[in-house]
Motif scaffolding. Structure first.
Motif, mmCIF file in Angstrom:
data_model
loop_
_atom_site.group_PDB
_atom_site.id
_atom_site.type_symbol
_atom_site.label_atom_id
_atom_site.label_comp_id
_atom_site.label_asym_id
_atom_site.label_seq_id
_atom_site.Cartn_x
_atom_site.Cartn_y
_atom_site.Cartn_z
ATOM 1 N N ARG B 470 0.844 -1.201 0.000
ATOM 2 C CA ARG B 470 0.000 0.000 0.000
ATOM 3 C C ARG B 470 0.879 1.250 0.000
ATOM 4 O O ARG B 470 0.628 2.221 -0.715
ATOM 5 N N ALA B 471 1.892 1.129 0.856
ATOM 6 C CA ALA B 471 2.799 2.284 0.917
ATOM 7 C C ALA B 471 3.411 2.536 -0.450
ATOM 8 O O ALA B 471 3.451 3.690 -0.914
ATOM 9 N N ILE B 472 3.785 1.440 -1.012
ATOM 10 C CA ILE B 472 4.369 1.578 -2.342
ATOM 11 C C ILE B 472 3.342 2.174 -3.288
ATOM 12 O O ILE B 472 3.588 3.112 -4.028
ATOM 13 N N LYS B 475 2.586 5.544 -2.417
ATOM 14 C CA LYS B 475 3.724 6.341 -2.896
ATOM 15 C C LYS B 475 3.570 6.574 -4.391
ATOM 16 O O LYS B 475 3.682 7.697 -4.869
ATOM 17 N N GLN B 476 3.261 5.467 -5.031
ATOM 18 C CA GLN B 476 3.086 5.566 -6.483
ATOM 19 C C GLN B 476 1.956 6.512 -6.786
ATOM 20 O O GLN B 476 2.063 7.398 -7.642
ATOM 21 N N GLN B 477 0.896 6.294 -6.082
ATOM 22 C CA GLN B 477 -0.267 7.159 -6.275
ATOM 23 C C GLN B 477 0.117 8.596 -6.014
ATOM 24 O O GLN B 477 -0.191 9.502 -6.782
ATOM 25 N N LEU B 486 -9.890 13.439 -5.065
ATOM 26 C CA LEU B 486 -11.017 12.536 -5.334
ATOM 27 C C LEU B 486 -10.622 11.094 -5.032
ATOM 28 O O LEU B 486 -11.295 10.342 -4.349
ATOM 29 N N GLN B 487 -9.539 10.777 -5.570
ATOM 30 C CA GLN B 487 -9.030 9.411 -5.404
ATOM 31 C C GLN B 487 -8.766 9.107 -3.947
ATOM 32 O O GLN B 487 -9.034 8.035 -3.446
ATOM 33 N N ASN B 488 -8.231 10.065 -3.298
ATOM 34 C CA ASN B 488 -7.878 9.905 -1.904
ATOM 35 C C ASN B 488 -9.098 9.593 -1.057
ATOM 36 O O ASN B 488 -9.091 8.721 -0.198
ATOM 37 N N SER B 489 -10.136 10.428 -1.341
ATOM 38 C CA SER B 489 -11.363 10.214 -0.559
ATOM 39 C C SER B 489 -11.912 8.797 -0.785
ATOM 40 O O SER B 489 -12.312 8.093 0.133
ATOM 41 N N GLU B 490 -11.933 8.376 -2.018
ATOM 42 C CA GLU B 490 -12.388 7.002 -2.330
ATOM 43 C C GLU B 490 -11.511 5.974 -1.647
ATOM 44 O O GLU B 490 -11.972 5.010 -1.084
#
Lengths: 458, 614
Positions: B470-472, B475-477, B486-490
């Motif tokens: 996930r961290a990766i 991180k990638q994200q 938006l993505q973060n909230s999802e």
């Protein structure tokens, strides 16, 4: 069972008339005649002195009252109250008086047995019989009243005279082979006369009416002999009770002994029933027991009693006789055949509390009744095999093959039954105490049925 | 001989012991000497002989002694010691062989004699002992004789005394008899005297009576009278009749008629009795005949000689039966006939019965011999046996009942303790079993735990890996995403949902054993305690254990089964607490605490508790 009220009486003189209608009782110098059923006074006669002997004539028409102290006999008629008769023996004195069976003659025995005077109520005639013997039972009439046997003593020998009662003619006169004749008695059929010697010798002689010696019987020697004699009503048996405590039964054909009834004090035969009178442990008796000082006074007057069937072996109370006195209390002194010949009741004088009842058919002991006190007298019912016994307590005891019962005589005070006599038809008994009497009526119907069954059984 | 005597004398004198003997014996013939030698057994022979011989023969008298010996020997029948002298009166030489032979023979003789002597001696001894024995016997017998003599005398004495006594008793008896006789005589004399006296007295009395009679009666006592109002009629209504001979005769007649009637009556009675008895007899006879007739047939068939009599019997009987009416007349002949026939019948009946008896006994005997038929004895024995058995059985039942009662009441302390011991042993066994079971369970649990731990580790690792991922990824994200918010909230949402689920997973995974563990403890320990306190076999416990172990999801139901409570649909917690409360009555507080505390603990803890139990 019902009881009449209590009437006054003196000298135990209370007699039913032979026809069963009346009852005569004496109170001092008065003679009271009552109706048996209502007990109402029918007649009341007043004699010159205290009555010592009273007797109904055979036809129930007259009553004689003897006053031995004065040598007087007064005769009263029931039909004619005003009729009276007084016989004075004067200086010759009087010791016995009796009716002849025809009811028209009175036989008076003078003092010292000088003679017997026969007074007739029909004619002026007076007959004398000399040399009567002073003995226990010197006169005997046949049951049909035709003949009289009289024991006499002439020239130091015993004689028996047989008289025809109708005209006092001497029929037979014979001497008997006895040392000292003590008594004589006709058989109920009137054809055989039993004559027995005094107690010093066991000897009984049997004479025919015509004076022939039929038989002589002697059970043993050198010991006291006969104490009592009784004929069975059928004249078939002669029971002889003796001082050895045995009853010997003779038969009427060969005059040999059939059997011997020994009165043993211990009974150990399961076939024999021994009824023992026991005081009922009632509330009253318990209270009585809690007062020991009362116990010392004597018998409780109204302690009820009942009969218990004693378990074998039974030993009866024996009285030790005083050997060095005359007339020792041993031997069979009283005997009586029941009216139907089936039973014989006896009393051995050294077992005074017991009455033995023997089965005559099987010739063995049947029942023994042991009372709490000495038996005074007993008498059979004239109709049924039913025995009434009194012991001087306030109870009357009745025995029948069905069982026995002790009945308390009701009423205040102590009614000590000293004697009793049955009415002719067996439905009442007169109970006599020292100075009272009362009648005891038996429930005839119920009793009759039960006794009827028993009669069949016997 | 005289010479020889003088020579031998000094030699003999040395032997003082036997001197006299030999001096006397030398006078006799040599044979007697020999025999003497044999006889004097007490002397030690060898020495004596030797000394004797040495003294007997000296240098000087060799010839003499030889000749003497020869003479002696020849007289005893030995061959001569000298050689056969063929020649004349020359000096005969000593035949050594003969001497030796003689010697030998003599020795043999000597030995024989010695033997004989010994024998005789032993015999003598024997005889001596016999003698002693016999003497003893004799003494004993003598003693016996003496004692028996004494006894006899004693007995005789007693007999005499008894006889004396007897005589005395006889005398006494005689005296007593005499006394009795005397007394009887006295009694008799007294009796006669008494009678005599009585008679005299009676006579006197009679005289007095007579006198009195005269005095009293002849005075014309006015007092002796009867006052009567009026004479009454006779009872029979007739008038009194004069006494005449006629009346006397009539009386006699009457008397006799009475007697006659009585006798007639009695005769009638007797006749009636007789008739009845006859009837009975007749009936009996008839019955007998009817009874016997069928039996009579058989013997008639069997034995021909009986037929005639039997037939005649029957005929006779028949004839008598016809004459029944005759029996009413009491005639002697009829009576005789009747009694005779009855007797006959009776005899027949008797013999028949006897025969039957015999048959019965025979049959019985045969029956005994017969094997097929069980004899009565056997029957009886059998029944007896069976009865005995029944008795025994009954007794046994009784004893058993008693024992049972004893068990039930446990009245005896010993028996109760014994019983308790028994029960404890049983329990021990059961507990052991449970123990092993628990151990197994423990192992299983440990295995599970290990797997769980492993799973947890794995999960942790996975989680780590995942988080790393996930961290990766983040991180990638984070690095690569343009539309961050938006993505973060999802993602957040997703994450929360994901994490929640994982958490939940974790929870369930963890809560499972946890929920199970305390439960098992709660179920197990109270069971154990209950076992201890109640000392009763708790067989359901193991099965419950299995149940709790296997079907974890059905907690509540299992609890409910255990507790038998009506509430079924209660949540786990409540139900458990309920059980705990219920059990707390019996369970120890420690264990309870253990239960409560150990809810978070592992079940090992509960096992520790349990370890203490046995």
């Amino acid at each position: 069972m019902n009881f009449s009220e209590v009437f006054k009486l003196s000298g135990l003189l209370c007699k039913f008339s032979p026809n069963g209608k009346y009852l005569a009782s004496c109170v001092q110098y008065r003679l009271v005649v009552r109706d048996v059923h209502t007990l109402q006074i029918v007649q009341l006669y007043t004699c010159l002195d205290q009555i010592q002997h009273a007797e109904w004539s055979a036809d129930s028409l007259f009553i004689l009252c003897a006053m031995y102290k004065r040598g007087l006999v007064q005769v009263w008629s029931l039909e004619q109250p005003e009729w009276h008769c007084k016989i004075d023996e004067g200086s010759a004195g009087l010791v016995a008086s009796c009716w002849s069976p025809d009811g028209r003659h009175i036989l008076n025995t003078t003092e010292f047995h000088l003679r017997i005077t026969v007074w007739s109520l029909c004619t002026k005639s007076v007959s004398y019989i000399k040399y009567p013997k002073a003995c226990q039972q010197g006169i005997s009439f046949t049951r049909d009243g035709r003949y009289m046997a009289l024991a006499e003593r002439r020239d130091c020998r015993d004689h028996v005279s047989v008289f025809v009662c109708s005209d006092w003619q001497l029929l037979r006169h014979f001497d008997t082979d006895t040392q000292d004749l003590a008594g004589l008695e006709w058989a109920p059929n009137g054809c055989v006369l039993a004559v027995w010697d005094s107690c010093l010798e066991y000897k009984i002689l049997l004479y025919s009416l015509d004076g022939r010696l039929l038989s002589t019987y002697c059970a043993y020697e050198w010991s006291l002999g006969i104490k009592s004699v009784d004929w069975s009503p059928s004249s078939q048996f002669l029971a002889i009770g003796s001082y050895d405590g045995k009853v010997r039964i003779l038969n009427h054909v060969t005059w040999k002994m059939i059997t011997e009834f020994g009165h043993l004090a211990t009974i150990n035969n399961p076939k024999i029933v021994v009824y023992k009178e026991a005081e009922k442990s009632s509330r009253l008796a318990l209270g009585y027991n809690s007062f020991p000082q009362l116990r010392a006074i004597g018998t409780l007057p109204s302690a009820e009693s009942k009969y218990e069937i004693a378990s074998m072996p039974v030993s009866l109370q024996i009285l030790k006789p005083v050997a060095d006195r005359a007339n020792p209390k041993i031997g069979v002194g009283t005997m009586a055949f029941s009216s139907d010949n089936y039973f014989l009741a006896t009393k051995n004088d050294n077992v005074p509390n017991a009455v033995w009842i023997w089965d005559v058919q099987k010739m063995r002991l049947f029942v023994v009744l042991e009372q709490l006190s000495p038996v005074r007298s007993f008498q059979w019912d004239p109709q049924q095999p039913r025995l009434a016994i009194c012991t001087g307590s306030s109870k009357v005891y009745l025995w029948s093959p069905a069982g026995c019962v002790s009945v308390q005589v009701p009423g205040e005070g102590d009614f000590q039954v000293l004697s009793l006599c049955w009415h002719l038809n067996g439905d009442s008994i007169a109970l006599l105490s020292k100075d009272h009497f009362c009648l005891c009526f038996l429930e005839t119907e119920g009793v009759r049925t039960t006794f009827g069954q028993l009669g069949d059984h016997t | 001989m005289g010479d020889w005597m003088t020579v031998t004398d000094p030699a003999l004198s040395s032997e003082s012991k036997i001197t006299s003997q030999y001096t006397s014996e030398t006078k006799m013939s040599p044979s007697s000497l020999y025999s003497q030698q044999v006889l004097c057994s007490s002397i030690p022979l060898s020495k004596n002989v030797h000394s004797f011989f040495s003294a007997f023969c000296t240098e000087e008298n060799i010839e003499q002694s030889i000749s003497y010996l020869d003479q002696e020997l020849t007289t005893f029948g030995f061959p001569s010691l000298y050689e056969d002298s063929k020649g004349k009166e020359t000096k005969r030489g000593l035949n050594v062989v003969a001497v030796l032979n003689c010697m030998n023979e003599l020795l043999i003789l000597q030995r024989k004699n010695l033997l004989a002597q010994e024998n005789v001696e032993t015999q003598n001894l024997k005889l001596g002992s016999d003698m002693g024995h016999l003497q003893n016997c004799y003494a004993k017998l003598k003693e016996q004789l003496e004692t028996s003599r004494r006894e006899m005398s004693g007995l005789q004495e007693r007999d005499r005394q008894l006889q004396c006594k007897n005589r005395n008793l006889h005398q006494l008896l005689k005296n007593e008899k005499d006394e009795v006789q005397k007394l009887q005589n006295i009694i008799a004399s007294r009796a006669t005297q008494y009678n005599h006296d009585m008679k005299r007295k009676e006579r006197e009395y009679n005289k007095l009576k007579e006198r009195l009679h005269q005095l009293v009666m002849n005075k014309k006592d006015k007092k002796i009278a009867m006052e009567i109002l009026n004479y009454v009629g006779r009872a029979d209504g007739k008038r009194g009749s004069w006494r005449t001979d006629k009346t006397e005769a009539r009386n006699e007649d009457e008397m006799y008629t009475i007697l006659l009637s009585d006798y007639e009556y009695r005769q009638k009675q007797i006749l009636m009795e007789n008739a009845e008895l006859k009837k009975v007899l007749q009936q009996m006879k008839k019955e007998m005949i009817s009874l016997l007739s069928p039996q009579k047939q058989r013997p008639r068939e069997r034995t021909d000689d009986n037929t005639g009599t039997a037939l005649s019997d029957v005929e006779e009987d028949a004839g008598e039966m016809n004459r029944e009416s005759i029996w009413d007349l009491s005639c002697e002949t009829v009576r005789e006939q009747l009694t005779n026939s009855i007797r006959k019948q009776w005899r027949i009946l008797k013999s028949h019965v006897e025969k039957l008896d015999n048959q019965v006994s025979k049959v019985h005997l045969e029956g005994v011999n017969d094997e097929d038929v069980i004899s009565r004895q056997d029957h009886e024995q059998e029944t007896e046996k069976l009865e005995v058995e029944i008795q025994q059985c009954k007794e046994m039942i009784k004893t058993q009942q008693q024992l049972l009662q004893q068990l039930a009441t446990a009245c005896d302390d010993d028996t109760s303790s014994l019983l308790r011991d028994c029960y404890l042993l049983e329990e021990k066994e059961r507990l052991k079993e449970e123990w092993s079971l628990l151990k197994e369970q423990k192992k299983n649990f440990e295995k599970e735990r290990r797997s769980f731990i492993e799973a947890a580790i794995r999960l942790g690792l996975e989680r780590k890996a995942f988080e790393e991922e996930r961290a990766i990824w983040l991180k990638q994200q984070f690095l690569s995403m343009t539309n961050f918010d938006l993505q973060n909230s999802e993602n957040v949402k997703l994450f929360s949902a994901f994490s929640g689920s994982s958490d939940r997973d974790n929870h369930t995974v963890h809560s499972r054993p946890r929920a199970r563990k305390p439960h098992s403890v709660a179920n197990g320990s109270p069971n154990c305690t209950s076992k201890l306190t109640k000392s009763l076999p708790a067989s359901p416990s193991t099965s419950d254990f299995c149940q709790t172990r296997s079907c974890v999801s059905e907690h509540s139901s299992s609890i409910n089964i255990l507790n038998i409570t009506p509430e079924e649909t209660k949540p786990n917690q409540v139900g458990r607490e309920c059980t705990n409360l219920k059990w707390s009555v019996a369970s120890r507080p420690a264990s309870q605490e253990g239960c409560y505390n150990g809810r978070s603990l592992t079940y090992a803890n509960s096992h520790i508790h349990k370890d203490n139990l046995p």
